[in-house]
Motif scaffolding. Structure first.
Motif, PDB file in Angstrom:
ATOM      1  N   VAL A 195       0.931  -1.139   0.002  1.00 57.48           N
ATOM      2  CA  VAL A 195      -0.163  -0.093   0.079  1.00 57.48           C
ATOM      3  C   VAL A 195       1.079   0.933   0.332  1.00 57.48           C
ATOM      4  O   VAL A 195       1.296   1.322   1.161  1.00 57.48           O
ATOM      5  N   ILE A 196       0.246   1.897  -0.964  1.00 54.78           N
ATOM      6  CA  ILE A 196       1.745   2.951  -0.920  1.00 54.78           C
ATOM      7  C   ILE A 196       0.907   4.486  -0.256  1.00 54.78           C
ATOM      8  O   ILE A 196      -0.308   4.696  -0.931  1.00 54.78           O
ATOM      9  N   THR A 197       1.454   5.445   0.785  1.00 58.55           N
ATOM     10  CA  THR A 197       0.557   6.254   1.383  1.00 58.55           C
ATOM     11  C   THR A 197       0.849   7.795   1.007  1.00 58.55           C
ATOM     12  O   THR A 197      -0.174   8.724   0.895  1.00 58.55           O
ATOM     13  N   ALA A 198       1.858   7.849   0.635  1.00 58.45           N
ATOM     14  CA  ALA A 198       2.551   9.521   0.072  1.00 58.45           C
ATOM     15  C   ALA A 198       3.961   8.709  -0.747  1.00 58.45           C
ATOM     16  O   ALA A 198       4.696   7.886  -0.603  1.00 58.45           O
ATOM     17  N   SER A 199       4.042   9.660  -1.269  1.00 58.54           N
ATOM     18  CA  SER A 199       5.183  10.470  -1.932  1.00 58.54           C
ATOM     19  C   SER A 199       6.316  11.223  -1.222  1.00 58.54           C
ATOM     20  O   SER A 199       6.011  11.927  -0.795  1.00 58.54           O
ATOM     21  N   TYR A 200       7.856  10.731  -1.964  1.00 56.19           N
ATOM     22  CA  TYR A 200       8.458  11.992  -1.268  1.00 56.19           C
ATOM     23  C   TYR A 200       9.997  12.793  -1.522  1.00 56.19           C
ATOM     24  O   TYR A 200       9.409  11.356  -2.652  1.00 56.19           O
ATOM     25  N   HIS A 201      10.188  13.874  -1.589  1.00 53.03           N
ATOM     26  CA  HIS A 201      11.546  13.993  -3.300  1.00 53.03           C
ATOM     27  C   HIS A 201      11.804  15.470  -2.465  1.00 53.03           C
ATOM     28  O   HIS A 201      11.537  16.148  -1.968  1.00 53.03           O
TER      29      HIS A 201
ATOM     30  N   ASP B   8       0.976  14.190  -6.919  1.00 51.58           N
ATOM     31  CA  ASP B   8       0.297  13.286  -6.554  1.00 51.58           C
ATOM     32  C   ASP B   8      -0.467  12.634  -5.927  1.00 51.58           C
ATOM     33  O   ASP B   8      -1.918  11.932  -5.922  1.00 51.58           O
ATOM     34  N   GLU B   9      -1.552  14.224  -6.857  1.00 46.99           N
ATOM     35  CA  GLU B   9      -3.411  14.094  -6.255  1.00 46.99           C
ATOM     36  C   GLU B   9      -3.899  12.777  -7.878  1.00 46.99           C
ATOM     37  O   GLU B   9      -4.444  11.954  -7.530  1.00 46.99           O
ATOM     38  N   SER B  10      -3.204  12.758  -8.871  1.00 42.82           N
ATOM     39  CA  SER B  10      -2.455  11.176 -10.415  1.00 42.82           C
ATOM     40  C   SER B  10      -2.711  10.104  -9.786  1.00 42.82           C
ATOM     41  O   SER B  10      -3.344   9.280  -9.827  1.00 42.82           O
ATOM     42  N   GLU B  11      -2.083  10.585  -8.313  1.00 43.52           N
ATOM     43  CA  GLU B  11      -1.680   8.972  -8.048  1.00 43.52           C
ATOM     44  C   GLU B  11      -2.723   8.151  -7.255  1.00 43.52           C
ATOM     45  O   GLU B  11      -2.447   7.414  -6.465  1.00 43.52           O
ATOM     46  N   GLY B  12      -3.193  10.095  -6.787  1.00 43.31           N
ATOM     47  CA  GLY B  12      -3.970   9.586  -5.130  1.00 43.31           C
ATOM     48  C   GLY B  12      -3.425   9.169  -3.575  1.00 43.31           C
ATOM     49  O   GLY B  12      -3.845   8.371  -2.706  1.00 43.31           O
ATOM     50  N   ILE B  13      -2.376   9.497  -3.956  1.00 43.96           N
ATOM     51  CA  ILE B  13      -1.521   9.855  -2.756  1.00 43.96           C
ATOM     52  C   ILE B  13      -1.226  11.427  -2.230  1.00 43.96           C
ATOM     53  O   ILE B  13      -1.630  11.889  -3.121  1.00 43.96           O
ATOM     54  N   ASP B  14      -0.529  11.262  -0.822  1.00 46.91           N
ATOM     55  CA  ASP B  14      -0.299  12.793  -0.835  1.00 46.91           C
ATOM     56  C   ASP B  14       1.121  12.905  -0.921  1.00 46.91           C
ATOM     57  O   ASP B  14       1.115  11.661  -1.391  1.00 46.91           O
ATOM     58  N   GLY B  15       1.736  13.743  -0.680  1.00 51.21           N
ATOM     59  CA  GLY B  15       3.286  13.842  -0.318  1.00 51.21           C
ATOM     60  C   GLY B  15       4.757  15.135   0.376  1.00 51.21           C
ATOM     61  O   GLY B  15       3.273  15.414   1.366  1.00 51.21           O
ATOM     62  N   TYR B  16       5.440  14.498   0.054  1.00 52.29           N
ATOM     63  CA  TYR B  16       6.328  15.470   1.137  1.00 52.29           C
ATOM     64  C   TYR B  16       7.688  15.896   0.502  1.00 52.29           C
ATOM     65  O   TYR B  16       8.363  15.506  -0.457  1.00 52.29           O
ATOM     66  N   VAL B  17       7.538  16.944   0.172  1.00 56.15           N
ATOM     67  CA  VAL B  17       9.067  18.100   0.060  1.00 56.15           C
ATOM     68  C   VAL B  17      10.057  18.376   0.188  1.00 56.15           C
ATOM     69  O   VAL B  17       9.670  19.589   1.975  1.00 56.15           O
ATOM     70  N   ALA B  18      11.661  18.053   0.778  1.00 58.25           N
ATOM     71  CA  ALA B  18      12.315  18.513   1.265  1.00 58.25           C
ATOM     72  C   ALA B  18      12.546  19.877   0.672  1.00 58.25           C
ATOM     73  O   ALA B  18      13.356  19.365  -0.176  1.00 58.25           O
TER      74      ALA B  18
ATOM     75  N   TYR C 270       3.878  19.474   3.667  1.00 59.18           N
ATOM     76  CA  TYR C 270       3.238  18.316   3.318  1.00 59.18           C
ATOM     77  C   TYR C 270       2.401  18.661   2.582  1.00 59.18           C
ATOM     78  O   TYR C 270       1.634  19.582   2.217  1.00 59.18           O
ATOM     79  N   VAL C 271       1.848  17.173   1.708  1.00 64.86           N
ATOM     80  CA  VAL C 271       0.968  18.066   0.241  1.00 64.86           C
ATOM     81  C   VAL C 271       0.311  17.444   0.711  1.00 64.86           C
ATOM     82  O   VAL C 271       0.093  15.599   1.102  1.00 64.86           O
ATOM     83  N   ASP C 272      -1.400  17.474   0.892  1.00 64.29           N
ATOM     84  CA  ASP C 272      -2.729  17.308   1.479  1.00 64.29           C
ATOM     85  C   ASP C 272      -3.323  17.394   0.032  1.00 64.29           C
ATOM     86  O   ASP C 272      -3.724  17.817  -0.286  1.00 64.29           O
ATOM     87  N   THR C 273      -3.029  15.937  -0.532  1.00 60.77           N
ATOM     88  CA  THR C 273      -4.344  15.920  -2.372  1.00 60.77           C
ATOM     89  C   THR C 273      -5.713  15.814  -2.031  1.00 60.77           C
ATOM     90  O   THR C 273      -6.169  15.846  -3.020  1.00 60.77           O
TER      91      THR C 273
END
Length: 172
Positions: A80-86, A108-118, A126-129
């Protein structure tokens, strides 16, 4: 070596009491390792966070990208994928890299997940899609930062942005 680090980080994170806190703790540990490399090489690194088949919170190994983009490897180890990070690499006059981009949020929205960016300044976003909002989880220097980073060079950075406000700000 990085694979061993990520396995250890995933095991440590799975022991945290709150799932959201465990995910953020895992992301911070990943960026503590990956961010200095990203800055030194001036390229993005990216991956996924989620749960393996045993239900343990884990992360994929960070894949190298280019100066302005990154495509992570297929997350075969995650059930299960919950988020991306980059990461956003080093400070660059060619990019507004202290914020996630509209493309970051759209991906992230197109993948249906949230994300984290440094960011090069050491911010963690934090990206809340679901709500299409991005928020700083921690500010300048909470992650390793580029020694060439100058606070204020990108103007005032708010604590959070809606997708519409982010796209508008980046177009200024």
């Amino acid at each position: 070596m990085l694979r061993l680090i990520f396995v250890c980080l995933a095991l440590a994170a799975s022991a945290a009491s709150s799932q959201d806190n465990a995910e953020v703790a895992l992301v911070k540990r990943i960026f503590a390792v990956v961010q200095p490399v990203s800055i030194r090489e001036n390229r993005e690194y990216c991956g996924y966070i989620g749960f393996d088949r045993a239900g343990i919170l884990a992360a994929t190994i960070a894949a190298p990208g280019s100066i302005g983009s990154c495509l992570p490897d297929d997350p075969l180890m995650l059930a299960v994928i919950t988020a991306s990070y980059h990461t956003h690499g080093a400070v660059s006059p060619d990019y507004f890299n202290e914020l996630p981009s509209g493309e970051d949020m759209e991906g992230d929205e197109s993948e249906g997940i949230d994300g984290y960016v440094a960011t090069p300044g050491g911010r963690l976003w934090y990206v809340d899609t679901t709500d299409m909002v991005t928020s700083q989880l921690c500010g300048i220097g909470c992650l390793p930062r580029d020694a060439r980073f100058i606070d204020g060079a990108d103007g005032l950075i708010a604590q959070s942005y809606s997708y519409r406000d982010l796209v508008r700000k980046l177009a200024e």
